[in-house]
Design a protein around this motif. Structure first.
Motif, short mmCIF file in Angstrom:
data_model
loop_
_atom_site.label_atom_id
_atom_site.label_comp_id
_atom_site.label_asym_id
_atom_site.label_seq_id
_atom_site.Cartn_x
_atom_site.Cartn_y
_atom_site.Cartn_z
N ASN A 174 -1.14 7.36 -1.00
CA ASN A 174 -1.69 7.74 -2.31
C ASN A 174 -0.98 8.96 -2.86
N ASN A 175 -0.70 9.93 -2.00
CA ASN A 175 0.00 11.13 -2.45
C ASN A 175 1.46 10.84 -2.75
N ILE A 176 2.06 9.92 -2.00
CA ILE A 176 3.45 9.53 -2.28
C ILE A 176 3.54 8.87 -3.65
N LEU A 177 2.62 7.93 -3.91
CA LEU A 177 2.61 7.25 -5.21
C LEU A 177 2.34 8.23 -6.34
N ASP A 178 1.42 9.15 -6.11
CA ASP A 178 1.08 10.13 -7.13
C ASP A 178 2.27 11.04 -7.44
N GLY A 179 3.01 11.44 -6.39
CA GLY A 179 4.18 12.28 -6.61
C GLY A 179 5.26 11.56 -7.40
N GLY A 302 4.22 -8.85 7.49
CA GLY A 302 4.21 -7.90 8.60
C GLY A 302 3.26 -6.74 8.40
N ILE A 303 2.98 -6.36 7.15
CA ILE A 303 2.12 -5.21 6.87
C ILE A 303 0.78 -5.65 6.28
N ASN A 304 0.81 -6.51 5.25
CA ASN A 304 -0.41 -7.09 4.66
C ASN A 304 -1.44 -6.01 4.30
N ASP A 305 -1.08 -5.20 3.31
CA ASP A 305 -1.95 -4.11 2.87
C ASP A 305 -2.20 -4.24 1.37
N PRO A 306 -3.10 -5.14 0.95
CA PRO A 306 -3.33 -5.36 -0.49
C PRO A 306 -3.88 -4.14 -1.21
N GLY A 307 -4.58 -3.25 -0.49
CA GLY A 307 -5.12 -2.05 -1.13
C GLY A 307 -4.01 -1.17 -1.68
N THR A 308 -2.95 -0.99 -0.90
CA THR A 308 -1.80 -0.20 -1.37
C THR A 308 -1.14 -0.88 -2.56
N LEU A 310 -2.58 -2.77 -4.80
CA LEU A 310 -3.43 -2.55 -5.98
C LEU A 310 -3.23 -1.15 -6.55
N ASN A 311 -3.13 -0.15 -5.67
CA ASN A 311 -2.88 1.22 -6.14
C ASN A 311 -1.54 1.32 -6.83
N GLY A 312 -0.53 0.66 -6.27
CA GLY A 312 0.80 0.69 -6.88
C GLY A 312 0.82 0.08 -8.26
N ILE A 313 0.06 -1.02 -8.46
CA ILE A 313 0.00 -1.67 -9.78
C ILE A 313 -0.64 -0.74 -10.80
N ASP A 314 -1.64 0.03 -10.37
CA ASP A 314 -2.26 1.00 -11.28
C ASP A 314 -1.23 2.01 -11.80
N TYR A 315 -0.40 2.53 -10.91
CA TYR A 315 0.62 3.49 -11.34
C TYR A 315 1.69 2.83 -12.21
N LEU A 316 2.04 1.59 -11.87
CA LEU A 316 3.01 0.87 -12.71
C LEU A 316 2.46 0.66 -14.11
N THR A 317 1.17 0.38 -14.22
CA THR A 317 0.55 0.18 -15.53
C THR A 317 0.72 1.40 -16.41
N GLU A 318 0.45 2.57 -15.86
CA GLU A 318 0.58 3.80 -16.66
C GLU A 318 2.03 4.08 -17.01
N ASP A 365 -2.11 -14.51 -4.16
CA ASP A 365 -3.32 -13.70 -4.00
C ASP A 365 -3.98 -13.54 -5.38
N ILE A 366 -5.13 -14.17 -5.57
CA ILE A 366 -5.77 -14.16 -6.88
C ILE A 366 -6.20 -12.76 -7.30
N ILE A 367 -6.56 -11.90 -6.33
CA ILE A 367 -6.98 -10.55 -6.67
C ILE A 367 -5.82 -9.77 -7.28
N LEU A 368 -4.64 -9.88 -6.67
CA LEU A 368 -3.48 -9.18 -7.20
C LEU A 368 -3.01 -9.80 -8.52
N VAL A 369 -3.13 -11.10 -8.63
CA VAL A 369 -2.77 -11.75 -9.90
C VAL A 369 -3.68 -11.25 -11.01
N GLN A 370 -4.98 -11.11 -10.72
CA GLN A 370 -5.90 -10.56 -11.71
C GLN A 370 -5.51 -9.13 -12.08
N LYS A 371 -5.13 -8.34 -11.08
CA LYS A 371 -4.74 -6.95 -11.34
C LYS A 371 -3.50 -6.90 -12.23
N LEU A 372 -2.53 -7.77 -11.94
CA LEU A 372 -1.34 -7.83 -12.78
C LEU A 372 -1.69 -8.33 -14.18
#
Length: 431
Positions: A174-179, A302-308, A310-318, A365-372
């Motif tokens: 979260n701090n890396i994305l924010d920076g 290998g990682i499968n971290d949809p929460g990260t 989703l956070n990344g898409i939020d920053y891309l949106t802005e 992933d329908i959740i990520l598609v909705q977010k996009l």
């Protein structure tokens, strides 16, 4: 003179991004301070303090050596641990997130300054310990210099505590994305502010093309110096490559309205800064690349971290919303005259490259598609510098929902896709 100054500034800018820059600088300062204190000791500074403030001065050589030895040993242990933590941070960021994050993390001045403080104190204590004569008279013991060493050691302990706190924060995604977001936002706002003045620039199709004499990533260019050259020779320039791309030797880098002498061409080329790495401070497009790679890596099997993701898409949106306020073409203006035309990654190309990478791992992933989908709806309703930006958003939405429709076979998921398609007035081909 300007040529030499430009080269020096370019060298210093590249040097500052190296992890060893500040530690090396602080080490030199610690070395010089040690010899300065030795000189002051010869002038009797410890004898004066011993008479005025005896409780602050160590007046026994064995005690002074013991204290300094303990400080040196402890500081070396802290420095090794701190360097190890930095390496762990870099390894985790590269493995779990993206190797593109490494230049930004390495150039973190806080880590460099803390490591430099350790190194400077160690060197200072070593040279002060060498100067001690345990068998001499009391005034021959550098008591004041030892006191300074103790104070520096206490400062290092405080810096170590801050370092542990900072490294534990820096390693969080979260701090890396924010920076990344705030650095790119600052850069974009600066570019948008510089575009408020309208400029007229002639067509460059028939201008004379000049090639580069070196290869590397086109990191930056010294715009003020190029404007000075344009004013001096009464001409205009177009910078051909886009920041962040790899420029091969003997390929076009700029166009000029008139033919230039070879010395002038060399002077212009000296203002182009090439490197083997990239920083978000110089190129906001790199922020989109980094966040996209974090999203893609988070959704890899290998990682499968949809929460990260989703956070990344939020920053891309802005960031995309901010990018829509910027023109695709940029000009450098001085005294109401445009001297430079800068090439930039168009909004259409930027959005397509980001969405193409994300669709590969997120369309199932329908959740990520909705977010996009929410991101694209937000961008489609946001005012833009050009109507073509909204056309690019609608095209990206159509491609995303059609690809997702081929992957998602559940009726409920398809209804969700059709509902998003209706918001863009699209007839999706997902049946």
């Amino acid at each position: 003179m300007k040529y030499l100054l430009n080269r020096i500034l370019s060298f210093l800018k590249t040097l500052q991004s190296k992890i060893a820059f500040y530690p090396s600088l602080f080490a030199i300062l610690g070395f010089l301070l040690a010899f300065t204190m030795m000189y002051l000791e010869k002038r009797g500074v410890s004898k004066y303090l011993m008479d005025s403030f005896p409780s602050l001065v160590v007046n026994n050589g064995d005690t002074a050596l013991t204290i300094l030895s303990a400080c040196i040993t402890g500081l070396i242990s802290m420095m090794v641990f701190s360097f190890s933590m930095v390496m762990v941070l870099l390894n985790q960021a590269s493995t779990n997130y993206s190797p593109r994050l490494l230049p930004g993390l390495i150039s973190d001045k806080r880590h460099q300054i803390i490591l430099g403080t350790y190194l400077a104190t160690i060197l200072y204590c070593i040279f002060i310990a060498v100067s001690i004569q345990p068998s001499g008279e009391k005034y021959q013991v550098p008591g004041f210099a030892v006191l300074i060493g103790i104070i520096f050691t206490v400062i290092c302990i405080w810096a170590f505590i801050y370092f542990i706190h900072n490294i534990s924060q820096s390693i969080q995604i979260n701090n890396i994305l924010d920076g990344i977001y705030h650095t790119a936002k600052k850069r974009l706002n600066k570019l948008i502010e510089s575009e408020k003045t309208e400029a007229e620039f002639p067509s460059t199709d028939n201008w004379i093309v000049y090639n580069t004499k070196k290869s590397g990533y086109f990191q930056n260019v010294s715009l003020n110096y190029l404007v000075d050259i344009c004013e001096q020779h009464d001409t205009q320039l177009e910078i051909i490559p886009v920041k962040g791309i790899f420029v091969l030797e003997d390929t076009p880098v700029f166009r000029c309205r008139k033919e230039l002498e070879e010395s002038t061409v060399d002077q212009i080329l000296s203002n182009f800064i090439f490197s083997r790495g990239e920083l978000v401070e110089d190129n906001y497009v790199l922020a989109f690349k980094q966040i996209t790679e974090i999203i893609v890596k988070a959704m890899s099997p290998g990682i499968n971290d949809p929460g990260t993701a989703l956070n990344g898409i939020d920053y891309l949106t802005e960031l995309f919303g901010l990018r829509m306020q910027k023109n695709d073409e940029s000009y450098i203006i001085r005294d109401n005259s445009a001297y430079l035309k800068l090439s930039a990654v168009s909004f259409d190309e930027l959005l397509y490259n980001v969405m193409a990478s994300i669709r590969t791992y997120c369309k199932h992933d329908i959740i990520l598609v909705q977010k996009l989908g929410e991101m694209l709806i937000y961008l489609n309703n946001k005012p833009a510098q050009s109507d073509s930006y909204h056309n690019s958003v609608i095209e990206a939405a159509e491609t995303l929902f059609n690809d997702a429709g081929r992957e998602l076979i559940n009726k409920t998921d398809r209804k969700v896709l059709e509902a998003y398609g209706e918001k863009f007035n699209l007839k999706l081909q997902i049946s």
